[in-house]
Motif scaffolding. Sequence first.
Motif, PDB file in Angstrom:
ATOM      1  N   HIS A  16       0.803  -1.231   0.000  1.00  0.00           N
ATOM      2  CA  HIS A  16       0.000   0.000   0.000  1.00  0.00           C
ATOM      3  C   HIS A  16       0.830   1.272   0.000  1.00  0.00           C
ATOM      4  CE1 HIS A  16      -3.574  -2.431   0.512  1.00  0.00           C
ATOM      5  NE2 HIS A  16      -2.938  -3.106   1.448  1.00  0.00           N
ATOM      6  N   HIS A  17       2.127   1.131  -0.005  1.00  0.00           N
ATOM      7  CA  HIS A  17       3.025   2.291  -0.071  1.00  0.00           C
ATOM      8  C   HIS A  17       2.772   3.283   1.058  1.00  0.00           C
ATOM      9  CE1 HIS A  17       4.183   0.507  -3.823  1.00  0.00           C
ATOM     10  NE2 HIS A  17       2.933   0.555  -4.239  1.00  0.00           N
ATOM     11  N   ILE A  18       2.475   2.738   2.214  1.00  0.00           N
ATOM     12  CA  ILE A  18       2.368   3.505   3.455  1.00  0.00           C
ATOM     13  C   ILE A  18       3.524   3.043   4.334  1.00  0.00           C
ATOM     14  CG2 ILE A  18       1.019   3.854   5.559  1.00  0.00           C
ATOM     15  CD1 ILE A  18      -1.502   3.439   3.910  1.00  0.00           C
ATOM     16  N   ARG A  41      -5.959  -9.335  15.044  1.00  0.00           N
ATOM     17  CA  ARG A  41      -7.123  -8.949  14.234  1.00  0.00           C
ATOM     18  C   ARG A  41      -7.427  -7.456  14.369  1.00  0.00           C
ATOM     19  NH1 ARG A  41      -6.008 -12.945  11.793  1.00  0.00           N
ATOM     20  NH2 ARG A  41      -7.129 -14.879  11.917  1.00  0.00           N
ATOM     21  N   VAL A  42      -7.262  -6.918  15.558  1.00  0.00           N
ATOM     22  CA  VAL A  42      -7.450  -5.468  15.731  1.00  0.00           C
ATOM     23  C   VAL A  42      -6.445  -4.723  14.861  1.00  0.00           C
ATOM     24  CG1 VAL A  42      -7.170  -3.549  17.357  1.00  0.00           C
ATOM     25  CG2 VAL A  42      -8.543  -5.541  18.005  1.00  0.00           C
ATOM     26  N   ALA A  43      -5.190  -5.132  14.912  1.00  0.00           N
ATOM     27  CA  ALA A  43      -4.160  -4.467  14.102  1.00  0.00           C
ATOM     28  C   ALA A  43      -4.461  -4.613  12.609  1.00  0.00           C
ATOM     29  CB  ALA A  43      -2.783  -5.028  14.437  1.00  0.00           C
ATOM     30  N   ALA A  48      -6.188  -2.035   7.728  1.00  0.00           N
ATOM     31  CA  ALA A  48      -7.064  -2.058   6.552  1.00  0.00           C
ATOM     32  C   ALA A  48      -7.835  -0.744   6.455  1.00  0.00           C
ATOM     33  CB  ALA A  48      -8.020  -3.246   6.620  1.00  0.00           C
ATOM     34  N   ASN A  49      -8.349  -0.265   7.578  1.00  0.00           N
ATOM     35  CA  ASN A  49      -9.056   1.018   7.578  1.00  0.00           C
ATOM     36  C   ASN A  49      -8.112   2.158   7.192  1.00  0.00           C
ATOM     37  OD1 ASN A  49     -11.466  -0.158   8.324  1.00  0.00           O
ATOM     38  ND2 ASN A  49     -11.289   0.398  10.475  1.00  0.00           N
ATOM     39  N   GLU A  92     -20.749  -8.818  14.312  1.00  0.00           N
ATOM     40  CA  GLU A  92     -20.676 -10.158  13.751  1.00  0.00           C
ATOM     41  C   GLU A  92     -20.123 -10.159  12.336  1.00  0.00           C
ATOM     42  OE1 GLU A  92     -23.882  -8.905  14.812  1.00  0.00           O
ATOM     43  OE2 GLU A  92     -23.259  -9.460  16.816  1.00  0.00           O
ATOM     44  N   SER A  93     -20.114  -9.008  11.673  1.00  0.00           N
ATOM     45  CA  SER A  93     -19.617  -8.970  10.292  1.00  0.00           C
ATOM     46  C   SER A  93     -18.109  -9.152  10.235  1.00  0.00           C
ATOM     47  CB  SER A  93     -19.995  -7.637   9.636  1.00  0.00           C
ATOM     48  OG  SER A  93     -19.205  -6.582  10.169  1.00  0.00           O
ATOM     49  N   GLY A  94     -17.420  -8.908  11.372  1.00  0.00           N
ATOM     50  CA  GLY A  94     -15.975  -9.077  11.396  1.00  0.00           C
ATOM     51  C   GLY A  94     -15.203  -7.868  10.916  1.00  0.00           C
ATOM     52  N   PHE A  95     -15.892  -6.784  10.591  1.00  0.00           N
ATOM     53  CA  PHE A  95     -15.229  -5.607  10.060  1.00  0.00           C
ATOM     54  C   PHE A  95     -15.544  -4.386  10.917  1.00  0.00           C
ATOM     55  CE2 PHE A  95     -16.025  -8.354   6.406  1.00  0.00           C
ATOM     56  CZ  PHE A  95     -14.723  -8.539   5.985  1.00  0.00           C
TER      57      PHE A  95
END
Length: 139
Positions: A16-18, A41-43, A48-49, A92-95
């Motif tokens: 992602h070039h970050i 998963r939090v990380a 991702a956000n 529950e969506s996981g996102f």
Amino acid sequence: LAGALERLCATTTDRHHIDARFHLRGAPIGLPAEYEVALLRVAQSALANTTRHSRATGVDVTLDFGDDRVAVDITDDGVGFDPGSVPEPAPESGFGLAAMRARVDDLGGTFTVRSTEGEGTSITAVLPLPSESSSERHL
């Protein structure tokens, strides 16, 4: 966990070039698998956000072992947002933030989002360390 977070940062930088930087504070100890999964998963969700929404050029991921807790903190230099104005999918969506919060809450921890428009975002998940007898079973 530290190795997985370090690899996650390297992958984020490559894809992602970050500039994603990993930091370790304190002396790592063995954690129950559910702790490692929750913090990883939090990380992953926070990064991702960051890549999708923040327009950040840099992000720091810090794994911090304290006397009675372990924390992961993800801080970016992006555009920030108003956390109160973001519609959330169900945990529950996981996102999203709700799913991150639910993972941490399920383990008796705290989840904090700090963000201001134009000033970036910081997400922190803190879990209390299990009692010594409990952590010995997971080593």
